[in-house]
Design a protein around this motif. Structure first.
Motif, PDB file in Angstrom:
ATOM      1  N   TYR A  66      57.892  68.640  42.656  1.00  0.00           N
ATOM      2  CA  TYR A  66      59.142  68.200  43.284  1.00  0.00           C
ATOM      3  C   TYR A  66      60.219  69.285  43.253  1.00  0.00           C
ATOM      4  O   TYR A  66      61.066  69.349  44.151  1.00  0.00           O
ATOM      5  N   CYS A  67      60.187  70.148  42.239  1.00  0.00           N
ATOM      6  CA  CYS A  67      61.141  71.261  42.210  1.00  0.00           C
ATOM      7  C   CYS A  67      60.853  72.242  43.347  1.00  0.00           C
ATOM      8  O   CYS A  67      61.748  72.616  44.114  1.00  0.00           O
ATOM      9  N   GLN A  68      59.587  72.640  43.454  1.00  0.00           N
ATOM     10  CA  GLN A  68      59.215  73.613  44.474  1.00  0.00           C
ATOM     11  C   GLN A  68      59.366  73.022  45.865  1.00  0.00           C
ATOM     12  O   GLN A  68      59.752  73.719  46.808  1.00  0.00           O
ATOM     13  N   PHE A  69      59.076  71.727  46.006  1.00  0.00           N
ATOM     14  CA  PHE A  69      59.222  71.063  47.304  1.00  0.00           C
ATOM     15  C   PHE A  69      60.687  71.074  47.734  1.00  0.00           C
ATOM     16  O   PHE A  69      60.997  71.344  48.903  1.00  0.00           O
ATOM     17  N   ALA A  70      61.597  70.793  46.815  1.00  0.00           N
ATOM     18  CA  ALA A  70      63.025  70.790  47.137  1.00  0.00           C
ATOM     19  C   ALA A  70      63.496  72.189  47.527  1.00  0.00           C
ATOM     20  O   ALA A  70      64.237  72.362  48.505  1.00  0.00           O
ATOM     21  N   PHE A  71      63.062  73.209  46.781  1.00  0.00           N
ATOM     22  CA  PHE A  71      63.458  74.583  47.098  1.00  0.00           C
ATOM     23  C   PHE A  71      62.962  74.997  48.482  1.00  0.00           C
ATOM     24  O   PHE A  71      63.705  75.589  49.275  1.00  0.00           O
ATOM     25  N   THR A 124      49.296  75.425  42.855  1.00  0.00           N
ATOM     26  CA  THR A 124      48.845  75.602  41.468  1.00  0.00           C
ATOM     27  C   THR A 124      48.284  74.316  40.875  1.00  0.00           C
ATOM     28  O   THR A 124      47.734  74.328  39.777  1.00  0.00           O
ATOM     29  N   LEU A 125      48.421  73.213  41.588  1.00  0.00           N
ATOM     30  CA  LEU A 125      47.893  71.935  41.094  1.00  0.00           C
ATOM     31  C   LEU A 125      46.411  71.791  41.425  1.00  0.00           C
ATOM     32  O   LEU A 125      45.752  70.878  40.927  1.00  0.00           O
ATOM     33  N   TRP A 126      45.901  72.655  42.286  1.00  0.00           N
ATOM     34  CA  TRP A 126      44.489  72.586  42.664  1.00  0.00           C
ATOM     35  C   TRP A 126      43.579  73.105  41.558  1.00  0.00           C
ATOM     36  O   TRP A 126      42.361  72.941  41.625  1.00  0.00           O
ATOM     37  N   MET A 134      50.498  80.353  38.601  1.00  0.00           N
ATOM     38  CA  MET A 134      50.330  79.214  37.714  1.00  0.00           C
ATOM     39  C   MET A 134      51.655  78.473  37.600  1.00  0.00           C
ATOM     40  O   MET A 134      52.684  78.931  38.118  1.00  0.00           O
ATOM     41  N   HIS A 135      51.642  77.303  36.953  1.00  0.00           N
ATOM     42  CA  HIS A 135      52.899  76.599  36.700  1.00  0.00           C
ATOM     43  C   HIS A 135      52.989  76.263  35.214  1.00  0.00           C
ATOM     44  O   HIS A 135      51.981  75.926  34.580  1.00  0.00           O
ATOM     45  N   SER A 136      54.189  76.373  34.703  1.00  0.00           N
ATOM     46  CA  SER A 136      54.473  76.050  33.303  1.00  0.00           C
ATOM     47  C   SER A 136      55.980  76.059  33.123  1.00  0.00           C
ATOM     48  O   SER A 136      56.713  76.487  34.022  1.00  0.00           O
ATOM     49  N   ALA A 142      62.601  74.187  33.356  1.00  0.00           N
ATOM     50  CA  ALA A 142      61.786  73.284  34.165  1.00  0.00           C
ATOM     51  C   ALA A 142      60.437  73.928  34.429  1.00  0.00           C
ATOM     52  O   ALA A 142      60.265  75.146  34.294  1.00  0.00           O
ATOM     53  N   CYS A 143      59.471  73.105  34.813  1.00  0.00           N
ATOM     54  CA  CYS A 143      58.151  73.603  35.181  1.00  0.00           C
ATOM     55  C   CYS A 143      58.210  74.131  36.608  1.00  0.00           C
ATOM     56  O   CYS A 143      58.575  73.394  37.534  1.00  0.00           O
ATOM     57  N   LEU A 144      57.869  75.393  36.780  1.00  0.00           N
ATOM     58  CA  LEU A 144      57.926  76.032  38.087  1.00  0.00           C
ATOM     59  C   LEU A 144      56.692  76.903  38.297  1.00  0.00           C
ATOM     60  O   LEU A 144      55.981  77.247  37.354  1.00  0.00           O
ATOM     61  N   ILE A 145      56.469  77.271  39.541  1.00  0.00           N
ATOM     62  CA  ILE A 145      55.378  78.184  39.869  1.00  0.00           C
ATOM     63  C   ILE A 145      55.825  79.614  39.592  1.00  0.00           C
ATOM     64  O   ILE A 145      56.922  80.005  39.973  1.00  0.00           O
TER      65      ILE A 145
END
Length: 201
Positions: A66-71, A124-126, A134-136, A142-145
């Motif tokens: 949701y963070c990356q989607f919003a950006f 990165t969810l695949w 990666m995401h962490s 926050a968790c980001l790519i």
């Protein structure tokens, strides 16, 4: 507070048929949806972490999405709006009539951006071990790519991934502002000036 403000404006636009039929207001609606979701989800996840006293890594993937989607949606929708404003100002400067895009075109733009952002935000969810990103949790915020701290991964992030989710539309918007300033396209008064300044801000 941000979510509440966006919800009030969102409902205000939807409540008026005349207002919500205007193309730029449709863009606004689609811009606000990711912002509202981001604020609500972020507030909820932060509250859950605070009450439990520790960070829930199980929700890291969802937070990344949701963070990356919003950006991504904000970057590209603002880029599309910047393109329309640029076109409007150029036509006005040449004393030609500007015709806003039809509703169908606006909806197609927004839906395409949503689909594009959803794919880009989920890479990165695949769980592909060969994928260079990666995401962490990043800096405890926050968790980001992000990259995998290797040269190849870092280059891939900045030269490929970053332009795809933010760099290209941001770069275009900056160039558009420069072009408007250099060519003196912004009128001194009138609706076009107000509209351009509102969206640029």
């Amino acid at each position: 507070l941000v979510a509440l403000f966006c919800i009030v404006v969102f409902l205000g636009i939807l409540s008026s048929r005349r207002v919500r039929r205007r193309p730029f207001n449709i863009y606004l609606i689609f811009l606000m949806v990711p912002d509202i979701c981001f604020s609500v989800f972020c507030c909820t996840s932060c509250a859950l972490n605070a009450f439990s006293g520790h960070f829930h890594r199980s929700g890291c993937g969802f937070q990344t999405f949701y963070c990356q989607f919003a950006f991504t949606t904000n970057s590209w929708l603002n880029g599309i709006i910047a393109w329309e404003i640029h076109r409007m100002l150029k036509l006005s400067a040449n004393t030609r009539r500007y015709t806003p895009p039809p509703q169908r075109k606006v909806f197609s733009h927004c839906i395409f951006v949503y689909i594009y952002a959803a794919v880009l935000s989920s890479v990165t969810l695949w769980d592909f071990s060969w994928f260079p990103l990666m995401h962490s949790p990043v800096s405890g915020l926050a968790c980001l790519i992000h990259d995998r701290s290797t040269t190849g991964s870092t280059l891939f992030f900045w030269l490929v991934y970053f332009p795809l989710f933010m760099g290209i539309p941001a770069g275009y918007t900056v160039w558009m502002c420069y072009d408007v300033w250099k060519r003196g396209l912004l009128p001194n008064t009138g609706r076009n000036r107000q509209l351009a300044i509102f969206f640029v801000r």
